[in-house]
Design a protein around this motif. Structure first.
Motif, PDB file in Angstrom:
ATOM      1  N   TYR A 127       0.845  -1.182   0.000  1.00  0.00           N
ATOM      2  CA  TYR A 127       0.000   0.000   0.000  1.00  0.00           C
ATOM      3  C   TYR A 127       0.880   1.231   0.000  1.00  0.00           C
ATOM      4  O   TYR A 127       1.815   1.328   0.791  1.00  0.00           O
ATOM      5  CB  TYR A 127      -0.840  -0.040   1.292  1.00  0.00           C
ATOM      6  N   PHE A 128       0.602   2.147  -0.898  1.00  0.00           N
ATOM      7  CA  PHE A 128       1.326   3.424  -0.863  1.00  0.00           C
ATOM      8  C   PHE A 128       0.387   4.528  -1.342  1.00  0.00           C
ATOM      9  O   PHE A 128      -0.742   4.249  -1.739  1.00  0.00           O
ATOM     10  CB  PHE A 128       2.604   3.361  -1.712  1.00  0.00           C
ATOM     11  N   ARG A 129       0.840   5.746  -1.268  1.00  0.00           N
ATOM     12  CA  ARG A 129      -0.025   6.840  -1.696  1.00  0.00           C
ATOM     13  C   ARG A 129       0.729   7.754  -2.655  1.00  0.00           C
ATOM     14  O   ARG A 129       1.953   7.642  -2.822  1.00  0.00           O
ATOM     15  CB  ARG A 129      -0.559   7.639  -0.515  1.00  0.00           C
ATOM     16  N   SER A 156       1.460   0.234  11.536  1.00  0.00           N
ATOM     17  CA  SER A 156       2.438   1.332  11.527  1.00  0.00           C
ATOM     18  C   SER A 156       3.539   1.082  12.547  1.00  0.00           C
ATOM     19  O   SER A 156       3.391   0.266  13.449  1.00  0.00           O
ATOM     20  CB  SER A 156       1.730   2.662  11.807  1.00  0.00           C
ATOM     21  N   ASN A 157       4.653   1.775  12.374  1.00  0.00           N
ATOM     22  CA  ASN A 157       5.813   1.598  13.257  1.00  0.00           C
ATOM     23  C   ASN A 157       5.776   2.556  14.436  1.00  0.00           C
ATOM     24  O   ASN A 157       5.019   3.519  14.438  1.00  0.00           O
ATOM     25  CB  ASN A 157       7.099   1.797  12.441  1.00  0.00           C
ATOM     26  N   GLY A 168       8.508  -0.327   7.741  1.00  0.00           N
ATOM     27  CA  GLY A 168       7.671   0.561   6.945  1.00  0.00           C
ATOM     28  C   GLY A 168       8.494   1.536   6.115  1.00  0.00           C
ATOM     29  O   GLY A 168       9.626   1.854   6.466  1.00  0.00           O
ATOM     30  N   ILE A 169       7.895   1.977   5.030  1.00  0.00           N
ATOM     31  CA  ILE A 169       8.577   2.938   4.161  1.00  0.00           C
ATOM     32  C   ILE A 169       8.628   4.306   4.837  1.00  0.00           C
ATOM     33  O   ILE A 169       9.623   5.024   4.709  1.00  0.00           O
ATOM     34  CB  ILE A 169       7.862   3.020   2.793  1.00  0.00           C
ATOM     35  N   THR A 170       7.607   4.660   5.584  1.00  0.00           N
ATOM     36  CA  THR A 170       7.633   5.948   6.284  1.00  0.00           C
ATOM     37  C   THR A 170       8.609   5.893   7.466  1.00  0.00           C
ATOM     38  O   THR A 170       9.233   6.895   7.811  1.00  0.00           O
ATOM     39  CB  THR A 170       6.214   6.337   6.741  1.00  0.00           C
ATOM     40  N   ARG A 171       8.759   4.705   8.054  1.00  0.00           N
ATOM     41  CA  ARG A 171       9.820   4.510   9.059  1.00  0.00           C
ATOM     42  C   ARG A 171      11.170   4.820   8.438  1.00  0.00           C
ATOM     43  O   ARG A 171      11.979   5.560   9.013  1.00  0.00           O
ATOM     44  CB  ARG A 171       9.775   3.051   9.555  1.00  0.00           C
ATOM     45  N   ARG A 172      11.404   4.276   7.258  1.00  0.00           N
ATOM     46  CA  ARG A 172      12.686   4.480   6.567  1.00  0.00           C
ATOM     47  C   ARG A 172      12.874   5.956   6.206  1.00  0.00           C
ATOM     48  O   ARG A 172      13.961   6.519   6.387  1.00  0.00           O
ATOM     49  CB  ARG A 172      12.673   3.601   5.303  1.00  0.00           C
ATOM     50  N   THR A 226       4.100   7.382  15.944  1.00  0.00           N
ATOM     51  CA  THR A 226       3.986   6.275  15.003  1.00  0.00           C
ATOM     52  C   THR A 226       4.146   6.813  13.585  1.00  0.00           C
ATOM     53  O   THR A 226       3.877   7.993  13.331  1.00  0.00           O
ATOM     54  CB  THR A 226       2.645   5.539  15.183  1.00  0.00           C
ATOM     55  N   THR A 227       4.608   5.951  12.689  1.00  0.00           N
ATOM     56  CA  THR A 227       4.793   6.373  11.298  1.00  0.00           C
ATOM     57  C   THR A 227       4.099   5.401  10.355  1.00  0.00           C
ATOM     58  O   THR A 227       4.157   4.192  10.556  1.00  0.00           O
ATOM     59  CB  THR A 227       6.291   6.392  10.911  1.00  0.00           C
ATOM     60  N   SER A 228       3.427   5.933   9.357  1.00  0.00           N
ATOM     61  CA  SER A 228       2.860   5.102   8.297  1.00  0.00           C
ATOM     62  C   SER A 228       2.579   5.975   7.084  1.00  0.00           C
ATOM     63  O   SER A 228       2.633   7.216   7.171  1.00  0.00           O
ATOM     64  CB  SER A 228       1.570   4.422   8.752  1.00  0.00           C
ATOM     65  N   THR A 229       2.248   5.308   5.998  1.00  0.00           N
ATOM     66  CA  THR A 229       1.952   5.991   4.743  1.00  0.00           C
ATOM     67  C   THR A 229       0.897   7.080   4.926  1.00  0.00           C
ATOM     68  O   THR A 229       1.063   8.200   4.458  1.00  0.00           O
ATOM     69  CB  THR A 229       1.432   4.949   3.726  1.00  0.00           C
ATOM     70  N   THR A 230      -0.190   6.729   5.604  1.00  0.00           N
ATOM     71  CA  THR A 230      -1.270   7.714   5.725  1.00  0.00           C
ATOM     72  C   THR A 230      -1.100   8.609   6.957  1.00  0.00           C
ATOM     73  O   THR A 230      -1.611   9.716   6.980  1.00  0.00           O
ATOM     74  CB  THR A 230      -2.654   7.029   5.811  1.00  0.00           C
ATOM     75  N   LYS A 231      -0.382   8.124   7.986  1.00  0.00           N
ATOM     76  CA  LYS A 231      -0.251   8.905   9.230  1.00  0.00           C
ATOM     77  C   LYS A 231       0.960   9.840   9.197  1.00  0.00           C
ATOM     78  O   LYS A 231       1.033  10.769   9.972  1.00  0.00           O
ATOM     79  CB  LYS A 231      -0.108   7.952  10.425  1.00  0.00           C
ATOM     80  N   ARG A 232       1.909   9.544   8.310  1.00  0.00           N
ATOM     81  CA  ARG A 232       3.212  10.233   8.323  1.00  0.00           C
ATOM     82  C   ARG A 232       3.827  10.104   9.723  1.00  0.00           C
ATOM     83  O   ARG A 232       4.183   8.994  10.115  1.00  0.00           O
ATOM     84  CB  ARG A 232       3.067  11.679   7.842  1.00  0.00           C
ATOM     85  N   VAL A 233       3.942  11.225  10.455  1.00  0.00           N
ATOM     86  CA  VAL A 233       4.503  11.172  11.818  1.00  0.00           C
ATOM     87  C   VAL A 233       3.389  11.638  12.755  1.00  0.00           C
ATOM     88  O   VAL A 233       3.012  12.805  12.733  1.00  0.00           O
ATOM     89  CB  VAL A 233       5.741  12.095  11.923  1.00  0.00           C
TER      90      VAL A 233
END
Lengths: 274, 274
Positions: free
Chosen positions: B35-37, B179-180, B199-203, B233-240
């Motif tokens: 999943y990505f945006r 999410s991380n 996660g990619i947003t973690r990276r 927490t970090t994720s594609t939709t949450k960012r930071v």
């Protein structure tokens, strides 16, 4: 051999049956599975299967959209339409369709008639080989659709000329991918009681064994299994099937044991007259 | 807001897209998810997502039926058809159709455009509440479709007026459901490096934090998390996104911390110019 699928109230051809891709079983692995077979056109141990289906739904917090009597009618219609005396019936209950891939208003229930894939007759004599795998199932007491480890291991099972995988963790064995494990030590029949799905054929076998053997339901170490006199597995399609190899280890005599044969005969007798 | 689905070579309306019920993703939970945006019509961190998709497919032993360049073209078509500058793209790769519910000849690949469900703006200030749950994901390093625990916990999350669940096991935390987790202790940014999906947003966050903070990738105990200065927490939709409550415990100041805000500003800046 024409099979059918009941889906939320309607019965149609199984080849045409489909779900929209927003189904939470597909998107989120959120699904319950149950499976039984018929003998002489009658569902085997229907009451026990239904009890387990309801329990799995409750533990997965999936609302069950069908009452027992109604489900039985559907099952009997599917059996009749199959034109087979013996067929298998699969229940799949998923979280249903979801617009946001999390929330849902109603579950999707599929009830499917299928061919039975029987064990090869010679395997009841030679027994089967399994590969050992360090793993314990997540929510083992629930029959969910989560078989991904078994699917991932397909190549390894084939490469080892094995039939299935034996899960073990921290020195204790639990179950095969889709069936329970029993061992004989002398006259004692032993089967694990935790970290397993309590199979209906396990229950049937325990009932049949009563009075014939001492029975223990308790943890079995991997070593204990390797040193057992006889080892077998139980499932809807396997009934009582000897396990004679774990990786390179030969179990017991390397062929079906006397006591396993005794239980197999008992269950064969039971299903003949079902 | 019209969304579409690519399925084994064809693009159609997402409302009409369906799979036959013999799909192993549905029957056996045998599926990969990614999943990505997009930002400004461009897939965010496409190269990293593709790398992870290929890795998940390899670990799940699912053959990947599409090359990177071809997949990118499909993604760009889906974005264009959506008519939205910002949309989400979901990859689902399953074991494919199976006649015996185990073996299959080819996988099924779905690529779906979706609305983004953004975090409520005020949650970037107040932070979110999570409930703690004693669990570690099975195959955590793989992004599979297995989210059944998160689905089962929906009622508990809602009852606690929480947004998500924090997994912990044997005294160590791992991740939220999707999410991380990061914590700040003074000027040190710490995030778990095992039992998680990377996660990619973690990276992205780790790359952005470099040079600004001391960084540690290592196990974090539950106690350490409760006593941290800041948690997010970090994720594609949450960012930071700050986490300010775990069950009844208030974390840090109970609102977004200064250093979390700093990283949120950095990532917001990055995506603005993507």
């Amino acid at each position: 051999m024409a099979h059918h699928c009941y889906f939320n109230g309607k019965i149609g051809s199984v080849e045409q049956a489909s779900v929209y891709i927003t189904d939470l079983g597909l998107l989120r692995g959120y699904g319950l599975f149950d499976y039984f077979r018929t003998y002489n056109g009658r569902p085997f141990q229907w009451d026990w299967y239904w009890e387990r289906y309801e329990r799995s739904a409750r533990l997965l917090r999936l609302p069950n959209p069908i009452q027992k009597g109604e489900a039985y009618k559907v099952v009997m219609q599917l059996i009749e339409k199959s034109g087979l005396g013996d067929c298998a019936i699969r229940f799949i209950l998923t979280g249903g369709y979801s617009a946001d891939s999390v929330s849902s208003t109603s579950p999707n229930l599929l009830i499917i008639s299928e061919d039975i894939h029987p064990v090869k007759p010679e395997e009841y004599l030679t027994g089967i080989k399994v590969i050992a795998y360090d793993f314990v199932r997540d929510l083992p007491e629930v029959k969910s659709t989560d078989y991904k480890h078994f699917m991932i291991l397909q190549q390894d099972i084939k490469a080892a000329k094995a039939s299935d995988v034996l899960f073990h963790k921290n020195g204790y064995i639990s179950e095969l991918s889709r069936s329970n494990v029993f061992i004989f030590k002398g006259d004692t029949l032993i089967t694990p009681d935790t970290d397993i799905l309590k199979g209906i054929t396990r229950r049937t076998t325990l009932a049949l064994a009563e009075g014939h053997f001492k029975i223990e339901e308790r943890g079995i170490t991997f070593t204990e299994l390797l040193e057992a006199d006889e080892v077998f597995t139980t499932s809807t399609t396997k009934r009582v099937l000897p396990i004679t190899r774990v990786d390179d280890h030969v179990l017991g005599s390397g062929k079906i044991g006397e006591k396993t044969q005794f239980l197999l005969d008992l269950i064969n007798e039971k299903v003949k007259n079902w």
